[in-house]
Design a protein around this motif. Structure first.
Motif, PDB file in Angstrom:
ATOM      1  N   PRO A 145       0.916  -1.323   0.200  1.00 43.45           N
ATOM      2  CA  PRO A 145      -0.059   0.078   0.165  1.00 43.45           C
ATOM      3  C   PRO A 145       0.733   1.064  -0.118  1.00 43.45           C
ATOM      4  O   PRO A 145       2.029   1.234   0.345  1.00 43.45           O
ATOM      5  N   PRO A 146       0.433   2.353  -0.520  1.00 47.77           N
ATOM      6  CA  PRO A 146      -1.076   2.623  -1.031  1.00 47.77           C
ATOM      7  C   PRO A 146      -1.375   2.383  -2.229  1.00 47.77           C
ATOM      8  O   PRO A 146      -2.445   2.220  -2.597  1.00 47.77           O
ATOM      9  N   HIS A 147      -0.273   2.314  -3.193  1.00 48.36           N
ATOM     10  CA  HIS A 147      -0.546   2.202  -4.644  1.00 48.36           C
ATOM     11  C   HIS A 147      -1.153   0.696  -4.986  1.00 48.36           C
ATOM     12  O   HIS A 147      -1.916   0.501  -5.747  1.00 48.36           O
ATOM     13  N   VAL A 148      -0.877  -0.468  -3.887  1.00 41.65           N
ATOM     14  CA  VAL A 148      -1.467  -1.744  -3.984  1.00 41.65           C
ATOM     15  C   VAL A 148      -2.391  -1.973  -2.856  1.00 41.65           C
ATOM     16  O   VAL A 148      -1.885  -2.031  -1.750  1.00 41.65           O
ATOM     17  N   HIS A 149      -3.529  -2.336  -2.949  1.00 40.15           N
ATOM     18  CA  HIS A 149      -4.245  -2.621  -1.657  1.00 40.15           C
ATOM     19  C   HIS A 149      -5.485  -3.557  -2.205  1.00 40.15           C
ATOM     20  O   HIS A 149      -5.993  -3.481  -3.248  1.00 40.15           O
ATOM     21  N   MET A 150      -6.050  -4.214  -1.194  1.00 41.51           N
ATOM     22  CA  MET A 150      -7.316  -4.967  -1.224  1.00 41.51           C
ATOM     23  C   MET A 150      -8.469  -4.031  -1.518  1.00 41.51           C
ATOM     24  O   MET A 150      -8.572  -2.968  -1.037  1.00 41.51           O
ATOM     25  N   VAL A 151      -9.594  -4.451  -2.080  1.00 43.58           N
ATOM     26  CA  VAL A 151     -10.763  -3.985  -2.332  1.00 43.58           C
ATOM     27  C   VAL A 151     -11.941  -4.815  -1.876  1.00 43.58           C
ATOM     28  O   VAL A 151     -11.982  -6.032  -2.179  1.00 43.58           O
ATOM     29  N   ASP A 152     -12.932  -4.145  -1.097  1.00 49.83           N
ATOM     30  CA  ASP A 152     -14.135  -4.954  -0.944  1.00 49.83           C
ATOM     31  C   ASP A 152     -14.981  -5.181  -2.020  1.00 49.83           C
ATOM     32  O   ASP A 152     -15.318  -4.127  -2.539  1.00 49.83           O
ATOM     33  N   PRO A 153     -15.427  -6.332  -2.310  1.00 49.49           N
ATOM     34  CA  PRO A 153     -16.394  -6.627  -3.252  1.00 49.49           C
ATOM     35  C   PRO A 153     -17.730  -5.878  -2.991  1.00 49.49           C
ATOM     36  O   PRO A 153     -18.197  -5.460  -1.992  1.00 49.49           O
ATOM     37  N   LEU A 154     -18.290  -5.638  -4.280  1.00 47.17           N
ATOM     38  CA  LEU A 154     -19.494  -4.623  -4.218  1.00 47.17           C
ATOM     39  C   LEU A 154     -20.764  -5.747  -3.972  1.00 47.17           C
ATOM     40  O   LEU A 154     -20.903  -6.764  -4.343  1.00 47.17           O
TER      41      LEU A 154
END
Length: 311
Positions: free
Chosen positions: A55-64
């Motif tokens: 992070p911060p340029h690579v990070h996990m994302v919560d699914p919609l």
């Protein structure tokens, strides 16, 4: 640090130059990476010397959430992979375009392909796009040619098939668009699909790490909006905890970040890697429906993209 993880100053400086090019958005020629054969070492090297996966340029994302309203002027993609003939209990959400990233069968038997195609026919999506994975043995003609010559039966059900029973197996997929090192444009999005992966035991669509895989990734057009592969790129949802190893493809990662830069990359293969990540340019989705124990517990992942403006 052990000797295998020791890096010279010249290696570190070369890595930093490559990272600077990537950060500037320069699209360049991709060559075989010097750490290609050892993805875990490659991950360690580039993380230490570039912070490439941090992070911060690579990070996990919560699914919609599936019940999230779709914004006007967007297309909703429903992403799924590794269903392994276990679709009966999967609840499919609303969407416009289905993307299936391979391993829709156990062995690619014609009966399994027909079952999967029947399931596709029940889904309401306007467009359904599918690629093969390593379990679709019959879709890899060279693999099958070698398999039926063997004296022992590694995959008995598949190796006993007669060539005429599987040579046109792709034609059984009548309810979708099947991509194999090819692309299609739907709703203004250019979507490219490829089934290949770094060698994985004795399954289909295996290639050695390095030039052989890079030759496949070099076929991906620069203008690809959505990339559909079966295998993950290095460092993105490719961790296998029981082996304490990264198994993603270094050449695929470099192709994505340094040349193609798609908006969306959907894959599967590594069941343990289910989820979403982003590097700020590309959203990476490991859409494996099955868990490591082959239970279809992971729900499809939906992703909205703004419709391309017509020229």
């Amino acid at each position: 640090m052990c000797a295998a993880m020791a890096f010279t100053l010249s290696e570190i400086m070369a890595a930093r130059r490559q990272q600077q090019q990537t950060q500037r958005g320069v699209r360049g020629v991709v060559e075989v990476d010097e750490y290609s054969a050892n993805p875990t070492q490659a991950f360690t090297f580039y993380n230490i010397n570039q912070g490439r996966f941090q992070p911060p340029h690579v990070h996990m994302v919560d699914p919609l959430p599936h019940d999230t309203p779709k914004p006007p002027g967007y297309t909703r993609f429903v992403c799924i992979s590794d269903t392994h003939s276990r679709t009966d209990t999967i609840q499919m959400p609303y969407g416009d375009v289905l993307l299936h990233a391979g391993d829709f069968t156990e062995l690619g038997l014609p009966s399994e392909v027909k079952k999967f195609n029947d399931w596709l026919g029940t889904l309401p999506y306007e467009i359904k796009i599918v690629i093969a994975g390593n379990h679709e043995l019959t879709f890899d003609q060279e693999f099958m040619a070698d398999l039926i010559k063997q004296d022992f039966y590694y995959f008995p059900s598949a190796s006993k098939l007669k060539p005429e029973n599987y040579e046109n197996v792709q034609s059984l997929l009548t309810n979708c668009i099947y991509l194999q090192d090819s692309d299609v444009t739907v709703r203004g999005f250019r979507i490219y699909g490829s089934p290949w992966q770094p060698w994985y035991y004795g399954w289909g669509f295996n290639l050695p790490r390095g030039q052989a895989l890079l030759d496949k990734w070099n076929q991906i057009p620069d203008s690809t909006d959505i990339l559909l592969t079966h295998c993950p790129p290095l460092g993105f949802l490719d961790w296998v905890p029981r082996k304490m190893q990264r198994v993603g493809c270094m050449e695929l990662l470099n192709t994505i970040q340094r040349r193609v830069q798609p908006k969306l990359h959907v894959f599967g293969h590594i069941h343990e890697g289910y989820g979403m990540m982003t590097d700020g340019t590309t959203t990476f989705i490991n859409a494996s429906a099955c868990t490591v124990n082959f239970q279809p517990m992971n729900p499809p992942i939906v992703f909205d993209l703004p419709n391309p403006r017509s020229s």
